[in-house]
Design a protein around this motif. Sequence first.
Motif, PDB file in Angstrom:
ATOM      1  N   GLY A 121      35.527  29.072  22.437  1.00  0.00           N
ATOM      2  CA  GLY A 121      36.428  28.446  21.479  1.00  0.00           C
ATOM      3  C   GLY A 121      37.250  27.319  22.058  1.00  0.00           C
ATOM      4  N   LEU A 122      37.166  27.130  23.371  1.00  0.00           N
ATOM      5  CA  LEU A 122      37.885  26.038  24.025  1.00  0.00           C
ATOM      6  C   LEU A 122      37.077  24.746  23.951  1.00  0.00           C
ATOM      7  N   THR A 123      37.648  23.724  23.359  1.00  0.00           N
ATOM      8  CA  THR A 123      37.046  22.399  23.434  1.00  0.00           C
ATOM      9  C   THR A 123      37.250  21.816  24.819  1.00  0.00           C
ATOM     10  N   GLU A 124      38.477  22.002  25.310  1.00  0.00           N
ATOM     11  CA  GLU A 124      38.820  21.560  26.658  1.00  0.00           C
ATOM     12  C   GLU A 124      40.111  22.259  27.056  1.00  0.00           C
ATOM     13  N   GLY A 125      40.168  22.696  28.323  1.00  0.00           N
ATOM     14  CA  GLY A 125      41.378  23.350  28.788  1.00  0.00           C
ATOM     15  C   GLY A 125      41.087  24.554  29.636  1.00  0.00           C
ATOM     16  N   ARG A 126      42.002  25.537  29.571  1.00  0.00           N
ATOM     17  CA  ARG A 126      41.908  26.695  30.455  1.00  0.00           C
ATOM     18  C   ARG A 126      42.181  27.980  29.685  1.00  0.00           C
ATOM     19  N   ALA A 127      41.416  29.011  30.004  1.00  0.00           N
ATOM     20  CA  ALA A 127      41.628  30.338  29.443  1.00  0.00           C
ATOM     21  C   ALA A 127      41.981  31.284  30.581  1.00  0.00           C
ATOM     22  N   VAL A 128      43.037  32.070  30.397  1.00  0.00           N
ATOM     23  CA  VAL A 128      43.527  32.958  31.446  1.00  0.00           C
ATOM     24  C   VAL A 128      43.674  34.367  30.878  1.00  0.00           C
ATOM     25  N   ALA A 129      43.068  35.338  31.557  1.00  0.00           N
ATOM     26  CA  ALA A 129      43.211  36.744  31.192  1.00  0.00           C
ATOM     27  C   ALA A 129      43.984  37.457  32.288  1.00  0.00           C
ATOM     28  N   LEU A 130      44.991  38.248  31.894  1.00  0.00           N
ATOM     29  CA  LEU A 130      45.809  39.017  32.821  1.00  0.00           C
ATOM     30  C   LEU A 130      45.663  40.481  32.429  1.00  0.00           C
ATOM     31  N   ASP A 131      45.264  41.328  33.382  1.00  0.00           N
ATOM     32  CA  ASP A 131      45.054  42.718  32.993  1.00  0.00           C
ATOM     33  C   ASP A 131      44.884  43.618  34.213  1.00  0.00           C
ATOM     34  N   TYR A 132      45.027  44.930  33.956  1.00  0.00           N
ATOM     35  CA  TYR A 132      44.598  45.920  34.932  1.00  0.00           C
ATOM     36  C   TYR A 132      43.111  45.661  35.210  1.00  0.00           C
ATOM     37  N   ALA A 133      42.734  45.609  36.478  1.00  0.00           N
ATOM     38  CA  ALA A 133      41.351  45.232  36.770  1.00  0.00           C
ATOM     39  C   ALA A 133      40.866  45.919  38.044  1.00  0.00           C
ATOM     40  N   HIS A 134      39.544  45.854  38.256  1.00  0.00           N
ATOM     41  CA  HIS A 134      38.916  46.369  39.465  1.00  0.00           C
ATOM     42  C   HIS A 134      37.613  45.610  39.676  1.00  0.00           C
ATOM     43  N   PRO A 135      37.177  45.450  40.944  1.00  0.00           N
ATOM     44  CA  PRO A 135      35.944  44.711  41.249  1.00  0.00           C
ATOM     45  C   PRO A 135      34.730  45.628  41.305  1.00  0.00           C
ATOM     46  N   VAL A 136      33.556  45.045  41.239  1.00  0.00           N
ATOM     47  CA  VAL A 136      32.319  45.817  41.180  1.00  0.00           C
ATOM     48  C   VAL A 136      32.102  46.672  42.425  1.00  0.00           C
ATOM     49  N   ASP A 137      32.639  46.266  43.563  1.00  0.00           N
ATOM     50  CA  ASP A 137      32.454  47.052  44.778  1.00  0.00           C
ATOM     51  C   ASP A 137      33.553  48.093  44.982  1.00  0.00           C
ATOM     52  N   ASN A 138      34.418  48.262  43.989  1.00  0.00           N
ATOM     53  CA  ASN A 138      35.486  49.259  44.116  1.00  0.00           C
ATOM     54  C   ASN A 138      35.873  49.818  42.744  1.00  0.00           C
ATOM     55  N   ARG A 139      34.869  50.176  41.932  1.00  0.00           N
ATOM     56  CA  ARG A 139      35.162  50.777  40.638  1.00  0.00           C
ATOM     57  C   ARG A 139      35.660  52.225  40.841  1.00  0.00           C
ATOM     58  N   PRO A 140      36.609  52.672  40.043  1.00  0.00           N
ATOM     59  CA  PRO A 140      37.055  54.066  40.137  1.00  0.00           C
ATOM     60  C   PRO A 140      35.979  55.017  39.617  1.00  0.00           C
ATOM     61  N   THR A 141      35.571  55.973  40.431  1.00  0.00           N
ATOM     62  CA  THR A 141      34.433  56.821  40.074  1.00  0.00           C
ATOM     63  C   THR A 141      34.716  57.712  38.871  1.00  0.00           C
ATOM     64  N   GLY A 142      35.977  57.994  38.591  1.00  0.00           N
ATOM     65  CA  GLY A 142      36.299  58.847  37.448  1.00  0.00           C
ATOM     66  C   GLY A 142      36.692  58.090  36.203  1.00  0.00           C
ATOM     67  N   GLY A 143      36.655  56.751  36.247  1.00  0.00           N
ATOM     68  CA  GLY A 143      37.061  55.959  35.093  1.00  0.00           C
ATOM     69  C   GLY A 143      38.564  55.776  35.032  1.00  0.00           C
ATOM     70  N   THR A 144      39.021  55.053  34.001  1.00  0.00           N
ATOM     71  CA  THR A 144      40.444  54.690  33.913  1.00  0.00           C
ATOM     72  C   THR A 144      41.041  54.897  32.524  1.00  0.00           C
ATOM     73  N   VAL A 145      40.317  55.493  31.593  1.00  0.00           N
ATOM     74  CA  VAL A 145      40.850  55.674  30.244  1.00  0.00           C
ATOM     75  C   VAL A 145      42.180  56.426  30.321  1.00  0.00           C
ATOM     76  N   ALA A 146      43.203  55.872  29.660  1.00  0.00           N
ATOM     77  CA  ALA A 146      44.542  56.472  29.698  1.00  0.00           C
ATOM     78  C   ALA A 146      45.238  56.197  28.375  1.00  0.00           C
TER      79      ALA A 146
END
Length: 323
Positions: free
Chosen positions: A196-221
């Motif tokens: 949806g951006l014609t030009e500019g920047r999109a920024v997402a801020l959130d609780y996150a984790h990388p593919v090499d350190n995913r929590p094995t039990g999940g994070t649903v809370a």
Amino acid sequence: MWLTWRTAMERALYGDAGFYARERPSGHFRTSVDTGAPFVDAVLALLLEVDKELGSPALVDFVDIGAGEGRLAAGVLAAVPPSLRSRLRVGAVELAPRPERLPEEIAWHDRVPREITGLVIANEWLDNIPLDVAELAEDGPRLVMVDTETGRERLGDPVGPGDLRWIERWWPLARIGDRAEIGHPRDAAWAGVVSGLTEGRAVALDYAHPVDNRPTGGTVAAYRDGCLVPAVPNGTCDITAHVALDACAEAGRRAGAISTTLSTQRDRLRALGLTAERPPLELAHRDPPGYLRLLARASGEGELIDPYGLGGFGWLSQTVRAG
């Protein structure tokens, strides 16, 4: 009623009797917006940075996705310098009704607008996009079913081919009982923002984790009244799960982003000038009110860049250029 987690979250959060149909989020959990001026000023600095990169066009957008009560949009509008205010178009995206006291200049949307030129912020939006949960069983990953009245869980059908491809790429499961939160709905939502951006920047801020350190039990809370509560998807609490921002980044690249940065909120806000430096103590004797104002400011900045709190949030920033 037994449902998959994605369906249960959709109903619990956004159904007719869902949490966000009835509640304002500020009464249930604290976000970066709650720190007030420090976060507004950081976002404004980011907007000015984007405006400069775009060559100060005749019209600049600032869009806040998951706007809640519109406090960030209103804060940026109030703080923007005159040189930009005459060119600025502010929008807020939220499913809840428009707040009564929101400034008239702020457009209220129930979906992300298109043809945006400027800055889009999605602050703790992706973590509320419903997704399914899978658990590795003896015969492979199976969908986790949840009882919407009690929160009890059981295993359901094997995951489908599309879900399995996502798991294998972004959340590999190694041991029986390991869980994955299947994030392709978040990927698709973020790709929609970038496209949806014609030009500019999109920024997402959130609780996150990388593919090499995913929590094995999940994070649903779940959260209610500022407290962590059992995750029962019955509409009485906020249901959330951390975000695979690296997967969202790949979806954004496919949607047209030409550059991508993944970092932490601490690193990004420090680069924008937030230091949490306390004012000199001698100022308390010369100017007590001024000292207290600066001390409150330092406290807000400290909360935003605390690596064990809001500062540990992931930041995904992607840029789109016209043509």
